[in-house]
Design a protein around this motif. Structure first.
Motif, PDB file in Angstrom:
ATOM      1  N   SER A  88     -32.555  15.357 -24.833  1.00 54.76           N
ATOM      2  CA  SER A  88     -33.002  13.792 -24.245  1.00 54.76           C
ATOM      3  C   SER A  88     -32.455  13.115 -25.856  1.00 54.76           C
ATOM      4  O   SER A  88     -33.386  13.426 -26.539  1.00 54.76           O
ATOM      5  CB  SER A  88     -34.290  13.841 -23.907  1.00 54.76           C
ATOM      6  OG  SER A  88     -34.684  12.499 -24.013  1.00 54.76           O
ATOM      7  N   HIS A  89     -32.483  11.956 -25.238  1.00 55.99           N
ATOM      8  CA  HIS A  89     -32.747  10.587 -26.819  1.00 55.99           C
ATOM      9  C   HIS A  89     -34.233  10.985 -27.220  1.00 55.99           C
ATOM     10  O   HIS A  89     -34.366  10.449 -28.782  1.00 55.99           O
ATOM     11  CB  HIS A  89     -32.354   9.406 -26.268  1.00 55.99           C
ATOM     12  CG  HIS A  89     -32.974   8.989 -25.404  1.00 55.99           C
ATOM     13  ND1 HIS A  89     -33.942   7.593 -25.555  1.00 55.99           N
ATOM     14  CD2 HIS A  89     -34.204   9.515 -24.377  1.00 55.99           C
ATOM     15  CE1 HIS A  89     -35.102   7.175 -23.683  1.00 55.99           C
ATOM     16  NE2 HIS A  89     -34.969   8.305 -23.888  1.00 55.99           N
ATOM     17  N   GLN A  90     -35.021  11.367 -26.363  1.00 51.46           N
ATOM     18  CA  GLN A  90     -36.404  11.835 -27.431  1.00 51.46           C
ATOM     19  C   GLN A  90     -36.673  12.550 -28.445  1.00 51.46           C
ATOM     20  O   GLN A  90     -37.651  13.126 -29.021  1.00 51.46           O
ATOM     21  CB  GLN A  90     -37.781  11.870 -26.426  1.00 51.46           C
ATOM     22  CG  GLN A  90     -37.355  10.463 -24.770  1.00 51.46           C
ATOM     23  CD  GLN A  90     -38.329  10.617 -23.681  1.00 51.46           C
ATOM     24  OE1 GLN A  90     -38.452  11.719 -23.637  1.00 51.46           O
ATOM     25  NE2 GLN A  90     -38.779  10.261 -23.173  1.00 51.46           N
ATOM     26  N   GLY A 130     -29.243   1.010 -20.838  1.00 48.69           N
ATOM     27  CA  GLY A 130     -29.712   0.207 -21.209  1.00 48.69           C
ATOM     28  C   GLY A 130     -31.420   0.317 -22.550  1.00 48.69           C
ATOM     29  O   GLY A 130     -31.578  -0.516 -22.539  1.00 48.69           O
ATOM     30  N   CYS A 131     -30.882   1.695 -22.743  1.00 50.24           N
ATOM     31  CA  CYS A 131     -32.269   1.432 -24.254  1.00 50.24           C
ATOM     32  C   CYS A 131     -31.732   1.587 -25.182  1.00 50.24           C
ATOM     33  O   CYS A 131     -30.604   1.151 -25.505  1.00 50.24           O
ATOM     34  CB  CYS A 131     -31.808   3.238 -23.892  1.00 50.24           C
ATOM     35  SG  CYS A 131     -33.496   3.805 -25.155  1.00 50.24           S
ATOM     36  N   LYS A 132     -32.752   0.505 -26.191  1.00 57.87           N
ATOM     37  CA  LYS A 132     -32.814  -0.241 -27.133  1.00 57.87           C
ATOM     38  C   LYS A 132     -33.199   0.903 -28.766  1.00 57.87           C
ATOM     39  O   LYS A 132     -32.989   0.857 -29.808  1.00 57.87           O
ATOM     40  CB  LYS A 132     -32.597  -0.964 -27.609  1.00 57.87           C
ATOM     41  CG  LYS A 132     -32.531  -2.168 -26.175  1.00 57.87           C
ATOM     42  CD  LYS A 132     -31.488  -2.833 -26.595  1.00 57.87           C
ATOM     43  CE  LYS A 132     -30.539  -4.007 -26.280  1.00 57.87           C
ATOM     44  NZ  LYS A 132     -30.174  -3.117 -25.216  1.00 57.87           N
ATOM     45  N   CYS A 133     -33.098   2.499 -28.160  1.00 54.36           N
ATOM     46  CA  CYS A 133     -33.560   3.493 -29.230  1.00 54.36           C
ATOM     47  C   CYS A 133     -32.833   3.872 -30.079  1.00 54.36           C
ATOM     48  O   CYS A 133     -31.561   3.097 -30.215  1.00 54.36           O
ATOM     49  CB  CYS A 133     -34.301   4.154 -28.566  1.00 54.36           C
ATOM     50  SG  CYS A 133     -33.357   5.595 -28.406  1.00 54.36           S
ATOM     51  N   ASP A 134     -33.782   4.123 -31.235  1.00 55.11           N
ATOM     52  CA  ASP A 134     -32.732   4.439 -32.428  1.00 55.11           C
ATOM     53  C   ASP A 134     -31.541   5.924 -32.561  1.00 55.11           C
ATOM     54  O   ASP A 134     -30.136   5.399 -32.828  1.00 55.11           O
ATOM     55  CB  ASP A 134     -33.717   4.966 -34.353  1.00 55.11           C
ATOM     56  CG  ASP A 134     -34.292   4.128 -34.404  1.00 55.11           C
ATOM     57  OD1 ASP A 134     -34.136   2.892 -34.345  1.00 55.11           O
ATOM     58  OD2 ASP A 134     -34.594   4.693 -35.191  1.00 55.11           O
ATOM     59  N   VAL A 135     -31.828   6.406 -31.768  1.00 51.24           N
ATOM     60  CA  VAL A 135     -30.214   7.224 -31.126  1.00 51.24           C
ATOM     61  C   VAL A 135     -29.852   6.835 -30.161  1.00 51.24           C
ATOM     62  O   VAL A 135     -28.565   6.644 -30.580  1.00 51.24           O
ATOM     63  CB  VAL A 135     -31.573   8.993 -30.678  1.00 51.24           C
ATOM     64  CG1 VAL A 135     -30.357   9.876 -30.181  1.00 51.24           C
ATOM     65  CG2 VAL A 135     -32.966   9.214 -31.077  1.00 51.24           C
ATOM     66  N   CYS A 136     -30.394   6.135 -29.390  1.00 47.72           N
ATOM     67  CA  CYS A 136     -29.079   5.865 -28.628  1.00 47.72           C
ATOM     68  C   CYS A 136     -28.443   4.587 -29.107  1.00 47.72           C
ATOM     69  O   CYS A 136     -27.185   3.878 -28.647  1.00 47.72           O
ATOM     70  CB  CYS A 136     -30.045   4.781 -27.568  1.00 47.72           C
ATOM     71  SG  CYS A 136     -30.205   6.322 -25.550  1.00 47.72           S
ATOM     72  N   GLN A 137     -29.154   4.079 -30.232  1.00 44.80           N
ATOM     73  CA  GLN A 137     -27.819   2.657 -30.573  1.00 44.80           C
ATOM     74  C   GLN A 137     -27.016   3.723 -31.755  1.00 44.80           C
ATOM     75  O   GLN A 137     -26.999   2.967 -33.065  1.00 44.80           O
ATOM     76  CB  GLN A 137     -28.969   1.286 -31.302  1.00 44.80           C
ATOM     77  CG  GLN A 137     -29.628   1.313 -30.468  1.00 44.80           C
ATOM     78  CD  GLN A 137     -28.929  -0.096 -29.510  1.00 44.80           C
ATOM     79  OE1 GLN A 137     -28.073  -0.649 -29.928  1.00 44.80           O
ATOM     80  NE2 GLN A 137     -28.876  -0.366 -28.256  1.00 44.80           N
TER      81      GLN A 137
HETATM   82 ZN   LIG Z   1     -32.987   5.742 -25.567  1.00 41.87          ZN
END
Ligand SMILES: [Zn+2]
Ligand SMILES: [Zn+2]
Length: 253
Positions: A225-227, A18-25
Motif C-alpha cells: 500500500s502507499h501507507q 487523487g492522493c497527494k501523499c509522498d509515496v503517491c507523488q
Molecule cells: Zn498516497
C-alpha cells in the motif's frame, strides 16, 4: 526458472487516484505499483498467477507473446478483473486459455464473465478452459506446482510453490500444516500491506517474522500500500535477505 513481479501494489494500486501523499507523488519508479501478479517462465512455458485490472499493461510492458496458463489465487477484483484480455492470446495461439481455479473462484468467473460461458457465445469473447484447482499438487504443461492454502481474513486463498520458489499473496494467516509446504524454498514472495495492522493482510513485521520462521533464504514483499512508505526508505530498514518487491523485478533460480 524466471519469476517476474508484474505488479506489487495493493488493490488500489500506487499511486492512489487523487492522493497527494509522498509515496503517491514520488518520482522513484519503484513507488509506482500495479496490482499484484507474477509471471513464471520455466521449461519454455509461461504461467501467470492472477490477471488483475492491470493485466493488459503488464503483458505489454513485459512483451509477453506466449501464455500457457493462468492460475487464480482468489476471486477479489484486484486479482481477476483483467481476464478478458486473454483474448489476445486466444487470437495469437488459436486456442482456449487454460485457467486453474477453485470451485469458488470458478463460480465468480462464471458470474463476472458470464458471456464467456454462454452456450451460444457472442463472437470474439474470451475463450476460457476452466480446470479444477484443489489443495493437491498438480501439473501444468509438465511443471509441478504445489498449492498452499492460506487465509485472507475468512477467505481461503491459494499460494503456489514452483520448485524452490513460493508465492503467497493476500494472506494474514498460514496454518502449521501449510507452512510445512513452504519450508526449504530458496525464494519466497510474500504479501505485506503496510507497517500497521490490517484485517486481512500481513504487516511488514509479520511477513519478516514468517520468512525467518520458515528459513527461506531470500524474500520479496508484495501487495504493498502507499501507507507502507517510500520504497527507498523501507528497503533500508529491512534485513539483508528481505526486500520490498517492485514492478518488473526479475528473480532467476
Ligand atoms: Zn498516497
Ligand atoms: Zn489482493
Amino acid at each position: 526458472m524466471r519469476i517476474t513481479l508484474l505488479g506489487t501494489g495493493t488493490s488500489q494500486g500506487v499511486p492512489v487516484i487523487g492522493c497527494k501523499c509522498d509515496v503517491c507523488q514520488s518520482s522513484d519508479p519503484r513507488d509506482n505499483r500495479l496490482r499484484t501478479s507474477i509471471m513464471v517462465e520455466t521449461e519454455g512455458k509461461t504461467i501467470v498467477v492472477d490477471t488483475g485490472p492491470d493485466f493488459r499493461q503488464q503483458m505489454l510492458s513485459e512483451n509477453v507473446n506466449q501464455l500457457d496458463a493462468v492460475l487464480f489465487t482468489h476471486e477479489h477484483k484486484d486479482h481477476m478483473a483483467g481476464l478478458d484480455d486473454i483474448r489476445a492470446f486466444n487470437f495469437i495461439q488459436r486456442k482456449e486459455m487454460t485457467v486453474y481455479a477453485s470451485d469458488r473462484v470458478q463460480k465468480a468467473l462464471k458470474r463476472d464473465y458470464f458471456y464467456a460461458f454462454e452456450e451460444k457465445k457472442y463472437p470474439g469473447v474470451p475463450q476460457i478452459h476452466l480446470t479444477d484447482l484443489h489443495n493437491e499438487p498438480f501439473e501444468v504443461e509438465g511443471i509441478n506446482i504445489i498449492p498452499i492454502e492460506v487465509m485472507h481474513y475468512k477467505m481461503p486463498v491459494f499460494g503456489f510453490r514452483f520448485g524452490d520458489f513460493t508465492y503467497i499473496t493476500d494472506a494474514n494467516y498460514i496454518s502449521r500444516k501449510e507452512k510445512e509446504k513452504i519450508k526449504g524454498s530458496k525464494v519466497m514472495v510474500i504479501n505485506a500491506l503496510r507497517k500497521t495492522d490490517h484485517i486481512s493482510h500481513f504487516t511488514l513485521d509479520e511477513a519478516v517474522d514468517l520468512v525467518n520462521e520458515l528459513d527461506v533464504e531470500e524474500a520479496y514483499i508484495t501487495h504493498i500500500s502507499h501507507q507502507m512508505g517510500l520504497h527507498k526508505e523501507v528497503e533500508n530498514e529491512l534485513p539483508q535477505n528481505i526486500h520490498l518487491g517492485y514492478d518488473g523485478l526479475k528473480i532467476e533460480l
